[in-house]
Write an enzyme that holds these catalytic residues in place. Structure first.
Site, PDB file in Angstrom:
ATOM      1  CG  ASP A   1      -1.672   5.019   2.487  1.00  0.00           C
ATOM      2  OD1 ASP A   1      -1.907   5.650   1.843  1.00  0.00           O
ATOM      3  OD2 ASP A   1      -2.660   5.870   3.512  1.00  0.00           O
ATOM      4  CG  ASP A   2      -0.472   8.566   0.751  1.00  0.00           C
ATOM      5  OD1 ASP A   2       0.003   8.999  -0.647  1.00  0.00           O
ATOM      6  OD2 ASP A   2      -1.812   8.661   0.947  1.00  0.00           O
TER       7      ASP A   2
ATOM      8  CG  HIS B   1      -2.109   0.958   1.492  1.00  0.00           C
ATOM      9  ND1 HIS B   1      -3.076   1.345   2.161  1.00  0.00           N
ATOM     10  CD2 HIS B   1      -1.326   2.264   0.446  1.00  0.00           C
ATOM     11  CE1 HIS B   1      -4.148   1.992   2.105  1.00  0.00           C
ATOM     12  NE2 HIS B   1      -2.914   3.037   0.925  1.00  0.00           N
TER      13      HIS B   1
ATOM     14  CD  GLU C   1      -7.382   6.330   4.987  1.00  0.00           C
ATOM     15  OE1 GLU C   1      -7.516   6.691   3.591  1.00  0.00           O
ATOM     16  OE2 GLU C   1      -6.823   7.076   4.788  1.00  0.00           O
TER      17      GLU C   1
HETATM   18  N1  HPA Z   1      -6.658   7.301   1.645  1.00  0.00           N
HETATM   19  C1  HPA Z   1      -7.152   7.239   0.443  1.00  0.00           C
HETATM   20  N2  HPA Z   1      -6.340   7.866  -0.735  1.00  0.00           N
HETATM   21  C2  HPA Z   1      -5.049   8.049  -0.628  1.00  0.00           C
HETATM   22  C3  HPA Z   1      -4.856   7.963   0.377  1.00  0.00           C
HETATM   23  C4  HPA Z   1      -5.532   7.623   1.814  1.00  0.00           C
HETATM   24  O1  HPA Z   1      -4.717   7.087   2.510  1.00  0.00           O
HETATM   25  N3  HPA Z   1      -3.566   7.648   0.228  1.00  0.00           N
HETATM   26  C5  HPA Z   1      -3.454   8.564  -1.682  1.00  0.00           C
HETATM   27  N4  HPA Z   1      -4.450   8.573  -2.414  1.00  0.00           N
HETATM   28 ZN    ZN Z   2      -3.906   4.959   0.708  1.00  0.00          ZN
END
Ligand code: HPA
Ligand code: ZN
Length: 334
Positions: free
Chosen positions: A275-276, A14, A197
């Site tokens: 994630d990011d 992810h 989430e």
């Molecule tokens: N959630 C939803 N969209 C996203 C995310 C996330 O964690 N990261 C980048 N786009």
């Molecule tokens: Zn994500």
């Protein structure tokens, strides 16, 4: 534990490649492409990374992606991430990209794809890191836009293993994309989706039942439906959990309140991911360490996150066996 985590072979499932854009590279690309960004320095960019929820992050994240223009930019972005993987001992990674973030600015689909895949090919050849690419639909945009993106992807089916669903979750339920996911699966793409989430547990059920997903991205709100937790444990439906992201976006107030260890112990196929990472304060090792610092976990439990990720990955059977052997050997020899 820190040394154990550093040397543990890891698998990432992810990771938004646009979310690995570090402020320094953002500045370099802004300069190279003559794109204005509303910050004076990389430190100023980092200081702006205080988020109250998912949307407050997305607003800054999409703005950052504006500096990505040329094929070389997408290469540089992806290559920087792969070098980070090597340092963190990530041996396999499955990367998301958001074509609509770029095509809506007039960047060709092929430009984005060529840059990313050139780096991934080099990562395999020079670093031994295997990878797959997953294309996400932006769920705040409409179904027609997702269908148009899928059409653009069809000629590149060999280079994109799956489709996903990201961006603002609340108010954009899975059923909005039921038909486009059906078409994508018919065309041979594997499906995943962000769910649970910020959205409710029903979105997790709907992603499974209506979108035919093979994994749920995040999924931490499953605990609001006890029967769903039991079902996820029995089916071993993987959850790609992102601990630092969840705390940064206030899904949990504190890492000690995060439910990932509880879910692991209840038998769910949970994995740790970044994630990011450029926005949320850390790559894979940082995420593993944050969990280990906040929870009383054993080395065996930490290693189980890697074993779960191998089970959940889209790698072929041979590569899965290879990765299982690497982790087993690591556990046997320390
Ligand atoms: N959630 C939803 N969209 C996203 C995310 C996330 O964690 N990261 C980048 N786009
Ligand atoms: Zn994500």
């Amino acid at each position: 534990m820190e040394n154990f985590i550093q040397a543990l072979p890891k698998i990432e499932l992810h990771l938004h490649i646009e979310g690995s854009l570090e402020p320094e590279l953002m500045f370099e690309l802004a300069h190279r492409n003559r794109v204005d960004i509303p910050f004076a320095s990389a430190d100023e960019v980092r200081a702006a990374y205080e988020f109250s929820n998912l949307q407050s992050f997305l607003d800054i994240y999409y703005q950052g992606a504006n500096v990505l223009v040329e094929e070389q930019d997408f290469f540089d972005l992806t290559w920087a991430y792969l070098e980070r993987c090597r340092r963190d001992n990530v041996v396999h990674t499955e990367i998301f990209f958001d074509p609509q973030t770029h095509t809506d600015r007039g960047i060709a689909f092929g430009t984005v794809l060529d840059g990313i895949t050139r780096a991934l090919d080099r990562g395999r050849d020079e670093l031994g890191i295997t990878s797959h690419l997953i294309m996400c639909f932006l769920r705040h945009l409409d179904e027609d836009a997702a269908f148009a993106t899928l059409e653009q992807a069809l000629p590149h089916r060999g280079r994109i293993i799956g489709v996903g669903l990201d961006s603002g979750e609340a108010g954009n339920p899975p059923e909005k994309f039921e038909r486009v996911f059906a078409r994508a699966r018919d065309a041979g793409f594997l499906a995943v989706a962000h769910a649970g989430e910020e959205g409710p547990a029903t979105y997790i059920r709907d992603a499974i039942d209506r979108l035919g997903v093979r994994r749920i991205d995040h999924g931490v709100r499953c605990v609001e439906d006890a029967a769903l937790v039991d079902e996820l444990a029995v089916s071993r439906m993987p959850l790609t959990v992102c601990p630092l992201s969840n705390v940064k976006l206030c899904v949990f107030r504190d890492m000690r309140e995060h439910n990932i260890v509880e879910l692991l112990r209840r038998g769910l196929c949970v994995t740790i991911n970044s994630d990011d990472p450029a926005y949320f304060g850390g790559y894979m090792n940082d995420n593993f360490l944050a969990v280990a610092d906040a929870h009383d976990v054993s080395q065996q439990e930490i290693a189980q996150f890697s074993l779960n990720a191998i089970e959940a990955s889209f790698a072929d059977a041979t590569r899965k066996q290879e990765m299982q052997a690497i982790v087993s050997e690591y556990l046997a020899t320390g």
